[in-house]
Design an enzyme around this catalytic site. Structure first.
Site, PDB file in Angstrom:
ATOM      1  N   GLU A 476     -15.959  49.734  46.240  1.00 44.55           N
ATOM      2  CA  GLU A 476     -16.242  48.088  46.575  1.00 44.55           C
ATOM      3  C   GLU A 476     -15.160  47.300  45.518  1.00 44.55           C
ATOM      4  O   GLU A 476     -15.326  45.864  45.574  1.00 44.55           O
ATOM      5  CB  GLU A 476     -17.617  48.261  46.477  1.00 44.55           C
ATOM      6  CG  GLU A 476     -19.051  48.623  47.010  1.00 44.55           C
ATOM      7  CD  GLU A 476     -20.290  48.487  46.321  1.00 44.55           C
ATOM      8  OE1 GLU A 476     -21.227  48.238  47.221  1.00 44.55           O
ATOM      9  OE2 GLU A 476     -21.034  48.424  45.064  1.00 44.55           O
ATOM     10  N   GLN A 577     -15.036  54.256  42.539  1.00 44.93           N
ATOM     11  CA  GLN A 577     -15.723  55.456  42.138  1.00 44.93           C
ATOM     12  C   GLN A 577     -15.354  55.672  43.692  1.00 44.93           C
ATOM     13  O   GLN A 577     -14.440  55.178  44.699  1.00 44.93           O
ATOM     14  CB  GLN A 577     -17.486  54.659  43.225  1.00 44.93           C
ATOM     15  CG  GLN A 577     -18.100  54.085  44.416  1.00 44.93           C
ATOM     16  CD  GLN A 577     -19.309  53.854  44.316  1.00 44.93           C
ATOM     17  OE1 GLN A 577     -19.659  52.389  44.123  1.00 44.93           O
ATOM     18  NE2 GLN A 577     -19.919  54.281  45.068  1.00 44.93           N
TER      19      GLN A 577
END
Length: 760
Positions: A476, A577
């Site tokens: 993100e 991530q």
């Protein structure tokens, strides 16, 4: 290690009030009750949550899981001194959550400001046998002389969601001068909750009742001799309009009857009934370790405790929130976490629960179809954040920027569409493990078709090939890109699986098959380059890099956003991530060992791990690359996301998906138990710190037990037909129990991933 572990808090600290209130939350999938102390502390967030009980307090607010009236709090006076661990002296303190039974126990020796000592023992549990039942017991013993004990408790409807009020008080009653009952309705009138309580007291004590300012209270007092115990057992029954047997005109009466029956049983019998249900769960699901590090077993038991406590098995219209039932974080909404990180555990241990979790999406299919239509697409675009109705619940704007006074638009609901393919991935995984044709015919194929139709309509034609533009992948920190590899590959998998099952189940849909064939032939799948690297998106490799050492040391805090704006982070090779690494985890058969190794090596140094889900997935891929030492380090760090020393790591609730990731790391990473394209695979890569692992799992309707050491693996099945699996790339078949010597299937490797005796 066979005995279930316990989670302990060995000293009282005002700095960890909310952390341990989260970690030790009582839960049974229907209710969650934060492990707050009986006595009040200003900084402690009290909370009781009922699965699926959502409400929006105003048009300007977001739908959220309602924090229900408090039944736990007690005002305790001992010889006129108000009991609080912030005054006097805490001579002894211990609190522990017993994973075996779900009971929370606290033992305190308190030296009051008046110089007198008191022993205070507290116990509580939410029943796993009767989901609406909560029991607590407090025992107070004056140690120096006789004492006057006064306790005020009841039902406190002043409780809010961080100041947002969701409930109207519609009725408060006291029946027979013994039973308290409060009825509450959401402000929009859509739902009702009924809370009934009873306090069992010593015969010589006195009680009175009053209702004031949204509090229904019982005031209890008694004189206790030195060394004698004053015991109060509070039994509560919580029911709601979401219950299967709910009838508005009789619900309050039935709730009172159920409470009375429970009161007759008493605390110990009710606890034993609940413990029996817990015992069955542990037998079906526990991973047992022999490890030099005791915390490894604690991490696994903690994870599995919360996986039970958060999962609403009573109602397939509910799913698992990002914080489970442990706090108000993320408003109690459901994300992709459920299908990708939580469902695999249930699928391999309790497949019927995995079916229910997928049914939640099927029930909410209309919401996904509506969102797709509103954005000009076909099929179903499931909401990034979901609650009860299936409507999009993601807030349009984030918090106000205190420097600019402006709100930033939240992009997830607009572009983070990989959730659609994640749901389809989970449907396919469910069928591979269960071969449940009934579910597929009634619900599964529909989910696959509608999600596939979305991708086909969303793709854009660029010089003859199809691309997916303006998306956000799992990373993100990289927003609004074209051809995110994770999204493209998972969309391809979604459409291919839909086409496969349409044909398998004989569904006549020539138009879809034709559109799917065209999509599968022309969709751009970013290929591996000469270095075996897959580009995260069209522009990722062209972006500059920076030294992330300082930010990786502060992982989980999003510290990089203090130095750079989101727009600046978006233009650098910085990952929040796992993204491409996540892709190689999701579809392992599509990538070679060299590609796994190369992409792990390239992307991990560029990943801050600001998401709680990142470390565990990197650990699984590291294990598959035979980097077992690195995998173990990742796995241990993933286990510390909530359990670590940070006093505020989970104030607003546990990282629910991280509990599933702990199981994934152990079972898919180190045990190497995976399902790939309908076949069972076992590729053990056990860390040196573990001597053995034992676990049960289900495979196509049969429960299997597996025992793994560094030398051999024993697999047991009660079925009379042969069990077939791939062991180290070799196809084996057997009946009953079979032990395999691992040396016959695997070349030895050292912890760094290289074969012993070879030159790196």
């Amino acid at each position: 290690m066979s005995t279930l572990t316990r989670l302990q808090e060995l000293q009282f600290s005002p700095h960890t009030l909310n952390k341990f209130a989260t970690l030790m939350t009582a839960g049974n999938g229907y209710l969650g009750l934060r492990a707050c102390h009986e006595e009040a502390y200003t900084d402690q967030t009290r909370g009781m949550y009922l699965a699926g009980f959502y409400h929006r307090s105003s048009p300007l607010e977001t739908t959220e899981l309602v924090n229900l009236p408090d039944i736990l709090q007690m005002r305790i006076e001992l010889d006129g001194e108000i009991f609080t661990l912030l005054a006097g002296q805490v001579v002894e303190y211990q609190r522990e959550l017993d994973f075996a039974t779900g009971e929370l126990r606290r033992n305190v020796l308190w030296l009051a400001p008046n110089g007198k000592r008191y022993r205070i023992e507290c116990q509580r549990f939410l029943s796993a046998a009767q989901l609406s039942l909560f029991c607590s017991r407090i025992t107070i013993t004056p140690l120096d002389c006789a004492a006057t004990v006064t306790i005020s408790t009841g039902i406190d409807a002043t409780q809010t969601n961080s100041g947002r009020q969701h409930l109207d008080e519609t009725s408060v009653r006291v029946f027979e001068q013994r039973y308290l009952q409060g009825c509450y309705r959401t402000l929009d009138g859509s739902n009702e909750v009924i809370i009934s309580s009873y306090c069992a007291l010593p015969s010589e004590s006195h009680s009175s009742f009053y209702a004031k300012n949204r509090r229904l209270t019982q005031h209890c007092s008694g004189l206790v001799a030195q060394g004698e115990a004053f015991s109060l057992v509070k039994t509560s029954w919580i029911a709601s309009s979401l219950d299967e047997n709910y009838r508005a005109e009789t619900c309050a009466e039935f709730a009172l009857q159920n409470l009375m029956q429970c009161v007759e049983c008493g605390y110990e019998q009710l606890l034993a009934q609940s413990a029996q249900v817990w015992n069955g769960y542990w037998q079906r699901s526990r991973v047992k370790l022999e490890s030099v590090n005791e915390e490894d077993q604690i991490a696994l038991d903690f994870a599995l405790y919360h996986l039970y406590a958060m999962t609403p098995v009573h109602n397939e219209r509910c799913s698992i929130a990002a914080k489970g039932l442990t706090g108000e974080g993320y408003k109690g909404h459901v994300f992709w976490d459920t299908e990708v990180f939580l469902l695999p555990f249930h699928l391999m241990t309790q497949p019927h629960i995995a079916r229910q979790l997928l049914s939640y999406r099927w029930h909410n299919l209309r919401g996904g179809q509506k969102k797709a239509r509103e954005n000009g697409w076909q099929g179903a675009l499931f909401p990034w954040e979901s609650a009860w109705t299936g409507e999009e619940e993601t807030p349009e704007f984030a918090a106000i920027n205190i420097r600019t006074g402006l709100r930033q638009k939240v992009a997830s609901a607009l572009a983070e569409h990989h959730l659609v393919a994640d749901i389809a991935w989970a449907v396919d995984a469910y069928y591979q493990v269960t071969a449940d044709e009934v579910f597929m015919r009634e619900r599964g194929v529909t989910l696959l078709l509608e999600t596939a139709r979305f991708w086909i309509s969303r793709a854009v034609n660029v010089n003859g090939r199809l691309e997916l533009h303006d998306v956000i992948g799992p990373d993100e920190y990289t927003e609004h890109v074209d051809n995110n590899a994770y999204t493209n590959y998972l969309a391809f998998h979604n459409v291919e699986r839909a086409r496969h099952y349409v044909q398998q189940f004989g569904i006549q849909n020539a138009a879809f098959v034709s559109a799917a064939d065209d999509f599968l032939e022309r969709l751009w799948l970013p290929p591996a380059n000469e270095q075996n690297l897959i580009a995260q998106d069209d522009t990722f490799f062209s972006k500059p890099t920076i030294d992330l050492t300082r930010y990786k040391q502060q992982q989980g805090t999003q510290a990089i956003l203090l130095d750079y704006s989101r727009a600046e982070v978006n233009e650098m090779q910085i990952l929040k991530q796992a993204d491409v690494v996540m892709l190689t985890y999701m579809l392992p058969w599509r990538f070679t060992a060299e590609q796994l190794e190369a992409n792990l090596g390239y992307y991990e140094p560029r990943t801050i791990h600001d998401s709680s889900l990142s470390k565990a997935i990197h650990g699984v891929i590291a294990a598959r690359c035979h980097r077992v030492n690195q995998a173990y380090e990742f796995w241990q760090q993933a286990g510390l996301i909530d359990l670590g020393d940070d006093p505020h790591s989970c104030d607003d609730g546990i990282h629910a998906a991280a509990t599933g990731a702990i199981w994934l790391g152990a079972v898919q990473g180190f045990v190497g138990l995976t399902v790939e394209q309908g076949e069972l695979h076992l590729n053990p890569r056990m860390p040196a710190q573990w001597q053995s692992v034992a676990l049960p799992f289900f495979w196509q309707g049969t429960q299997i037990h597996l025992m793994l050491t560094h030398q051999h693996v024993t697999i047991s099945s009660a079925q009379n037909t042969p069990l077939t699996l791939w062991l180290g790339g070799k196809h084996v078949s057997f009946v009953g129990t079979q032990t395999f010597l691992l040396a016959e299937f695997f070349a030895p490797v050292n912890g760094s991933g290289t074969t012993k005796g070879t030159k790196q």
